[in-house]
Write a protein that holds these residues in place. Structure first.
Motif, PDB file in Angstrom:
ATOM      1  N   ARG A 173      48.544  47.437  29.944  1.00  0.00           N
ATOM      2  CA  ARG A 173      47.653  47.193  31.216  1.00  0.00           C
ATOM      3  C   ARG A 173      46.628  48.387  31.381  1.00  0.00           C
ATOM      4  O   ARG A 173      47.034  49.411  31.348  1.00  0.00           O
ATOM      5  CB  ARG A 173      48.583  47.093  32.341  1.00  0.00           C
ATOM      6  CG  ARG A 173      49.675  45.852  32.144  1.00  0.00           C
ATOM      7  CD  ARG A 173      50.707  46.046  33.179  1.00  0.00           C
ATOM      8  NE  ARG A 173      50.286  45.443  34.441  1.00  0.00           N
ATOM      9  CZ  ARG A 173      50.360  46.000  35.451  1.00  0.00           C
ATOM     10  NH1 ARG A 173      50.919  47.190  35.630  1.00  0.00           N
ATOM     11  NH2 ARG A 173      49.852  45.633  36.459  1.00  0.00           N
ATOM     12  N   VAL A 176      40.583  49.106  35.286  1.00  0.00           N
ATOM     13  CA  VAL A 176      39.059  49.644  35.546  1.00  0.00           C
ATOM     14  C   VAL A 176      38.676  49.781  36.990  1.00  0.00           C
ATOM     15  O   VAL A 176      38.701  48.898  37.838  1.00  0.00           O
ATOM     16  CB  VAL A 176      38.363  48.517  34.713  1.00  0.00           C
ATOM     17  CG1 VAL A 176      36.881  48.812  34.868  1.00  0.00           C
ATOM     18  CG2 VAL A 176      38.777  48.201  33.369  1.00  0.00           C
ATOM     19  N   ILE A 192      42.283  38.870  33.148  1.00  0.00           N
ATOM     20  CA  ILE A 192      42.498  39.722  34.554  1.00  0.00           C
ATOM     21  C   ILE A 192      43.846  39.366  35.234  1.00  0.00           C
ATOM     22  O   ILE A 192      44.272  38.235  35.379  1.00  0.00           O
ATOM     23  CB  ILE A 192      41.423  39.241  35.379  1.00  0.00           C
ATOM     24  CG1 ILE A 192      39.955  39.766  34.802  1.00  0.00           C
ATOM     25  CG2 ILE A 192      41.868  39.964  36.920  1.00  0.00           C
ATOM     26  CD1 ILE A 192      39.001  38.979  35.849  1.00  0.00           C
ATOM     27  N   ALA A 224      34.579  46.413  31.974  1.00  0.00           N
ATOM     28  CA  ALA A 224      35.756  45.465  31.759  1.00  0.00           C
ATOM     29  C   ALA A 224      35.691  44.897  30.332  1.00  0.00           C
ATOM     30  O   ALA A 224      36.850  44.850  29.655  1.00  0.00           O
ATOM     31  CB  ALA A 224      36.249  44.814  32.995  1.00  0.00           C
ATOM     32  N   LEU A 245      44.001  43.452  32.332  1.00  0.00           N
ATOM     33  CA  LEU A 245      43.049  44.073  33.420  1.00  0.00           C
ATOM     34  C   LEU A 245      43.589  44.224  34.668  1.00  0.00           C
ATOM     35  O   LEU A 245      43.897  43.074  35.158  1.00  0.00           O
ATOM     36  CB  LEU A 245      41.609  43.561  33.084  1.00  0.00           C
ATOM     37  CG  LEU A 245      40.959  43.626  31.792  1.00  0.00           C
ATOM     38  CD1 LEU A 245      39.764  42.899  31.666  1.00  0.00           C
ATOM     39  CD2 LEU A 245      40.452  45.090  31.598  1.00  0.00           C
ATOM     40  N   LEU A 247      41.655  45.278  37.832  1.00  0.00           N
ATOM     41  CA  LEU A 247      40.258  45.519  38.357  1.00  0.00           C
ATOM     42  C   LEU A 247      40.301  46.079  39.643  1.00  0.00           C
ATOM     43  O   LEU A 247      40.575  45.472  40.627  1.00  0.00           O
ATOM     44  CB  LEU A 247      39.365  44.381  38.214  1.00  0.00           C
ATOM     45  CG  LEU A 247      39.305  43.693  36.699  1.00  0.00           C
ATOM     46  CD1 LEU A 247      38.621  42.418  36.940  1.00  0.00           C
ATOM     47  CD2 LEU A 247      38.930  44.719  35.846  1.00  0.00           C
TER      48      LEU A 247
END
Length: 510
Positions: A173, A176, A192, A224, A245, A247
Motif C-alpha cells: 500500500r 500519495v 485506489i 499516482a 493507493l 490518496l
C-alpha cells in the motif's frame, strides 16, 4: 487524432514550486543549454521567501514529548484558542485564535515545547497547453498498455524486467500525499483503496474550478499513475501496477496549502499502516530570512515583507521540528518515506535553508534524471542530470527519472506512438487529466518512480519491511552514475528496480 494534454511550464512538483524560482521552464531555457548545465536562475536569494506565508490566526502546538499535555483542549481554550486537530502519538495539535497574545499564553501550558504560527505556501500554478499526438498502434513491447512504449523512465530503471521476477507491487500500500486526484481515472480507479482530504472545504477529488486558471491537469493523479497505474491495456502503467493507493490530499487544487495539512496527512497515512509514503511536494525554508504575513501588508513602505527575521527564525526551526516529529512517527510505524528533492537547480546542502520534507528525518530525498532529445536519438543516455534538479551531498539520497523540457527544439516529430515536440518526449507521461494523460517534468515525477521501486522491493519480500532495510536495498542496488560512490547529483545512484528485487538481501518482515 487524439488530443493529449501537455504542460511545458509545469516543472514544479507540488510544493516544490514554492522554492522561489524555477530554472527550467521552457521559456527560461537558452537554445544551447544541455542537461549537464545548471540554470542561470539557480543562484537565488535564500534569505527571502515570497511563497511561504505565516498565518495570523492558525497555530501549531508542539508538545515536549510525543504525548500531548492532559486536557490540551481545555487549556487551549483558557488561552483564548480552539483546538482544531489532535495528533495523538506525535505530540502535535493545531488551533485557531484571534488573540494576538495566544502564543505567549499557550506556551505557558505545562508540557508544551512551543507554539508557532502555521505556515502556508503556493505549491504550484497549474498551466497547460495542448499538443496533438497521432493515435497509432504502438510497436511490440513487454506490455500492451498503449503509451507504455514512451514511458522511458520504466526502461531506465528496468521496471519491466523486475516485473518478470514476479514483483509487481502486490500486497503493498502506497500513500500519495499531493493535491487533488481524479478518483475515477481508468488507470487509477481499480488500485485506489482509500482517499481523504485534509484541505478544508475541498474533497479529495480534483476540481478544476478551484484551480486558479481552470487547469484540468491533476498533479496528484499524474504522480499516482507513475507509482501504480493499473496494467489494463489503457494508457500507461505504473512502476508497481499491483500496489494499492491511499490518496491523501494535502494541498488545494489551486496549488496552495498549509504545513499542518501535510503533517496531518503523514500521520493519517502512518496510522493507515501503509508501506510507502510518496511526497512530491516541499518547501525551501530559509533559516534566516523574511516571510510574508497572511495579510500581505508590509511593515513599512520601504520593505516588501512583514515578518522580520527576529520574529520568524525560531518559528521556522520549530516547524522543522514538528515535521521531524511526524516523519519519525511514520518511520517507527514501518513506513518508507520518499520525497522530491526540489526544482531550483541549487545545492540542497546549503546551510542557509532547510528543504522540507526532503531534509526531514527518515525521508529519502530524490533528484531527477532525464534524456535529451530521445525522439531524435532513441539510444541517447536516459540518465543525464535534469537541469532544474536540486543537488548536493548528503542532501540527495537517490536519483530517479523526472523528465526535462530542456531540449530547444519544439519541432513536432513522430516517436513510437505519435507526434509531439522534440522536448515533450523527454518528459514523464502519466495520468494527469480526467480520463487522459499529460507530460510533466520535475523531481515530483522522479519521486514516484522511486516510491514504485520501494513498493516492488516490499512486494518481492512478501510482506512489510522495516524502512531502513528498504532504503538499504534501494541504495545498494542503485546504478552508480556520475562520480564513483555517493555524489552530488545522483546520491547513492539512480534507482534500479531489477537489481533491487534480485539483490537477495531482503529483510525479515517487521
Amino acid at each position: 487524432m487524439q488530443k493529449k494534454q501537455f504542460t511545458p511550464k509545469f516543472l514544479s512538483c507540488l510544493g516544490l514550486g514554492l522554492l522561489f524560482t524555477f530554472g527550467c521552464s521552457k521559456e527560461d531555457l537558452t537554445p544551447n543549454e544541455s542537461l549537464n548545465q545548471r540554470s542561470a536562475n539557480s543562484a537565488i536569494d535564500a534569505s527571502v521567501s515570497t511563497s511561504v506565508v505565516r498565518e495570523g490566526n492558525q497555530y501549531i502546538i508542539i508538545s515536549a514529548t510525543d504525548a500531548l499535555p492532559a486536557d490540551i483542549e481545555g487549556k487551549t481554550k483558557g488561552a483564548n484558542g480552539k483546538v482544531t486537530k489532535l495528533l495523538s502519538g506525535v505530540g502535535i495539535a493545531t488551533a485557531t485564535s484571534d488573540d494576538p497574545n495566544f502564543i505567549a499564553k499557550a506556551s505557558k501550558i505545562s508540557g508544551v515545547r512551543s507554539v508557532i504560527h502555521d505556515f502556508t505556501y503556493q505549491g504550484y500554478d497549474p498551466q497547460e497547453q495542448n499538443v496533438e499526438a497521432a493515435n497509432t498502434n504502438p510497436p511490440t513491447s513487454a506490455d500492451n498498455d498503449p503509451v507504455f512504449p514512451i514511458q522511458w523512465g520504466h526502461t531506465a530503471i528496468q521496471a519491466p524486467e523486475a516485473w518478470l521476477t514476479g514483483a509487481r507491487g502486490q500486497n503493498v500500500r502506497v500513500a500519495v500525499l499531493d493535491g487533488g486526484f481524479y478518483l475515477g481515472h481508468p488507470d487509477l480507479v481499480d488500485n485506489i483503496e482509500k482517499s481523504i482530504s485534509f484541505v478544508p472545504g475541498q474533497p479529495a477529488q480534483f476540481n478544476r474550478e478551484l484551480a486558479r486558471n481552470r487547469s484540468t491537469f491533476s498533479h496528484g493523479s499524474h504522480v499516482a499513475g507513475t507509482v501504480a497505474a493499473v496494467d489494463n491495456t489503457n494508457g500507461g502503467v505504473g512502476v508497481a501496477p499491483k500496489a494499492k493507493l491511499v490518496l491523501v490530499k494535502v494541498l488545494g487544487d489551486a496549488g496552495s496549502g498549509a504545513f499542518s495539512w501535510i503533517i496531518a496527512g503523514i500521520k493519517y497515512a502512518a496510522d493507515e499502516q501503509v508501506d510507502v509514503i510518496n511526497m512530491s511536494l516541499g518547501a525551501q525554508l530559509p533559516r534566516n530570512g523574511k516571510y510574508m504575513d497572511n495579510n500581505g501588508t508590509p511593515s513599512d513602505p520601504s520593505d516588501d515583507f512583514l515578518v522580520k527575521d527576529s520574529e520568524v527564525q525560531k518559528e521556522v526551526a520549530e516547524l522543522v521540528e514538528a515535521i521531524n516529529k511526524v516523519t519519525t512517527y511514520a518511520a517507527r510505524k514501518g513506513v518508507t518515506l520518499i520525497a522530491a528533492a526540489g526544482n531550483d537547480g541549487i545545492d540542497a546542502k546549503d546551510q542557509n535553508a532547510t528543504f522540507v520534507p526532503a531534509d526531514s528525518k527518515h525521508v529519502i530525498s530524490i533528484s531527477a534524471t532525464a534524456p535529451y532529445g530521445l525522439a531524435l536519438n532513441p539510444n541517447t543516455n536516459l540518465d543525464q542530470v535534469a537541469p532544474y534538479s536540486n543537488y548536493g551531498s548528503p542532501a540527495i539520497d537517490l536519483a530517479a527519472p523526472g523528465g526535462s523540457a530542456a531540449h530547444p527544439s519544439a519541432t513536432s516529430v513522430f516517436y513510437k506512438i505519435g507526434s509531439a515536440p522534440v522536448y515533450a518526449w523527454d518528459m514523464v507521461y502519466s495520468s494527469g487529466s480526467p480520463t487522459g494523460y499529460n507530460w510533466a517534468q520535475g523531481t515530483s515525477m522522479a519521486s514516484p518512480h522511486a516510491a514504485g521501486v520501494a513498493a516492488l522491493i516490499i512486494s518481492k519480500n512478501g510482506g512489510p519491511m522495516a524502512p531502513e532495510r528498504v532504503e538499504a536495498i534501494m541504495r545498494a542496488s542503485a546504478d552508480d552514475l556520475g562520480i564513483p560512490g555517493r555524489d552530488d547529483n545522483y546520491g547513492h545512484g539512480r534507482v534500479n528496480a531489477l537489481r533491487a528485487v534480485t539483490s537477495g538481501s531482503f529483510a525479515q518482515a517487521k
